[in-house]
Each structure stands twice: as C-alpha cells, then as structure tokens.
Design an enzyme around this catalytic site. Sequence first.
Site, mmCIF file in Angstrom:
data_model
loop_
_atom_site.group_PDB
_atom_site.id
_atom_site.type_symbol
_atom_site.label_atom_id
_atom_site.label_comp_id
_atom_site.label_asym_id
_atom_site.label_seq_id
_atom_site.Cartn_x
_atom_site.Cartn_y
_atom_site.Cartn_z
ATOM 1 N N SER A 72 -11.733 17.194 -11.320
ATOM 2 C CA SER A 72 -10.928 16.880 -10.131
ATOM 3 C C SER A 72 -11.725 16.367 -8.947
ATOM 4 C CB SER A 72 -10.114 18.100 -9.703
ATOM 5 O OG SER A 72 -9.044 18.302 -10.599
ATOM 6 N N THR A 73 -13.040 16.338 -9.041
ATOM 7 C CA THR A 73 -13.805 15.629 -8.010
ATOM 8 C C THR A 73 -13.411 14.160 -8.011
ATOM 9 O OG1 THR A 73 -15.604 17.232 -8.264
ATOM 10 C CG2 THR A 73 -16.164 15.174 -7.188
#
Length: 388
Positions: A72-73
């Site tokens: 999710s970065t």
Amino acid sequence: MSRPVPQIEGHCDVRFSTVRTAFEENFRERGELGAAVTVQAGGETVVDLWGGWADAAGTRPWQRDTLVNVWSTTKGPTALCAHILADRGLLDLDAPVASYWPEFAAAGKDTLPVRHLLSHRAGLAGLREPHTLAELYDWELTTGRLAATEPWWEPGTRSGYHAMTYGFLVGEVVRRITGLLPGEFLRQEVTGPGGVDFTIGLPEKEAGRAAELVHPPAAADSEQATVFSQLQPAALAALVNPVVTAADANTPEWRAAEIPAAGGHGTARAVAALYGIVASGGLLGERRVLSAGAAERVREGQGACHDLVLGAGFRYETEAALGLWLSGPNGSYGPNPRAVGHDGFGGSFGLADPEAGVSLGYVMNRMGPHISDDPRKMALVEAVYRAL
C-alpha cells in the site's frame, strides 16, 4: 535474540548516523532479511543504504537496484496521478465521480465526490460479491463491479480503509480522463521524465531485480478465528475478498497486473523521491510536478475518526488526507502532526514532512504482521528526527 548484521552498502551523512544505527539494529534485533532506506533532506540525499538478502534462502545479496513490491505504499504515487490532473484543471475533487465515470452513479452513488475516493470515505472498502484473485487482475471486471455496487456506509460519514479497491477507484477516474491506466500515466508524467525507479506492476524484463517477499508468521488458528469473528462485513470485504499473500505477490501474474493500491515495485530511493514531491512543495529534483498549492492540498485532512475496517488498533484515531495519512497525535510519520505518509502491508513506507524538508523511503522483503507502524519503520523515523 541478536543476529549478525550483514554488510551494509551505500552512504550515510555523518549527521544522520543515527539512521544507519537503526537500520543495522533492524537486522540485528528486528528480524530484517533484506532492506533499503533512503532519506532526502533539504533537496539532498543524505542517507541511501541497503543490505541483506533479496531471497528467503539468502543466496542473492540485496543490491543498489533491487526492486520490491511495496504493497500500500503504492497508494501515494496513485493519488499523485489524481492530484496532477486536479492541478491541471482536468479533475475537480468536489465533483461527482459519476461526472467522469457515468456508470459509477448506480446504487445511489450519483453525488459521491472524488475526494471521498482519495480519503477512504466512499464506503466502497470491498465488493459485496465474492471476488477471486484472478478476477482482481481483470481491470474492466473489477471496476465494473465497483461501479455497480452499493456502499457499505453512507459516503462521507465514516472512514474505512479501501485496501485493494482504492487503486481501482482512483485509477479508473484517471483512466476516464486521460485514457491511460494509472501506471502508464505515472510513467509518462513522473517516473519516466524524473528517472524514478518505480512502476505499478513489474515489467517482465525487470523480474531478475525483484526481491522475494517472505510472508509474516501465521497466527494460530484460534487467534485468527478470533480476529475474523470480530470483523464487520465491510472489513471482511476489504481485507479478505480476495485474500492476497506474499506467495501470490511473488508470481508473474501479480507482478504483471495493474493493482494501483498495492502493486507498486520500486527501490527505497524511488519511494523517497515520489513522497519527496510533497515534502518539497511539488518538485521532483528541479522539475515541477505539482504547484505548491496542489502539493499542500495533498495534506488536507478529511476528518479524524475510528476506521471501520482496521479498527481501534490502527493509529488509534486516524485522519486521512487526500491520498496519504496525517501523522497526527500518534506520530506515525514523526513528531510533526501535519507530516504525511503511507505504510505498506508488512512494513514498507513513504514519508513527507514539508516543514522539516524531509522525505523518507523504506522497503524490505521480510514482512512483519503489522498493517502500519512496523517497529522497523518507527525505529527509522525516530532516528531521522533525532538527527534533525
């Protein structure tokens, strides 16, 4: 139990020696396998370190150009695509999503504004019908189902982490405006011209540079059953429909897919550069990507609340900005409550603090069990701010 520290490569300014120490301690004390960390301060790269192993067996040393899936970065670079379009007057964050994506008006979503997509407040944290991993790889099918589905809560009233759906929702708006999937838009507008080693999805030719992800230790069956029994339907839809593991993310199918919420591959250097666009007021090196006003808008808080998907254990009280999370009183991205960032499942993260003029990228392949604020991350964040 302490472990030997592998050879650490790269450079670290003397002023930021605390970061090197914390990075080494992650290997010695926190189970690191392979990792890299980059810190930019005042427009200069002051830390750029890597070390350990790119595979579980410990046969491939982590190199300067090793790539890894950052989960999710990826959401930060995906949100950047929307902010670029808004900065150019092509996207109104307060306009209904349906004005760009007409099919989205179904099931009472005709007035839902774009900003709710960016801030996890759209009520579309997951699909109501079973959705397989193979179906997740199908862009048209996934976005079509999202357009047709009913929100889990009244949009705008609550926050619930859109773990996988975020990238399809924001990404389809980008595609409707530009004709390009967000990965290609990002490449054409940002990473290509800026020489940033980051892609959404991994080109087959780069597979030899990719680190092998190692999944976090499995919880006991009884513990896992207890956790799942406490999840609300929206949370189950967000987190396990479908289930995606490290083993899945190591496959050619995942790497080839367009998953703009979780399929980004890059180096720590690339993450620091992309998040650094916010830290520098819109600049990537000397190239302007966003106006200063647009870079500041990324940090516009959308209201703190208890997250319906991740629950009380997630940063206690969350506040999403427009595509990133505010550090807030918990200090998830350092002591400045208006610093922003995003974590990736298992430990990776990007951070941007315009007041301090700092950005940070951290990537690794041995995943921890944390959705956010992994101990390795927090050690690095604390070390950066001790150095300032």
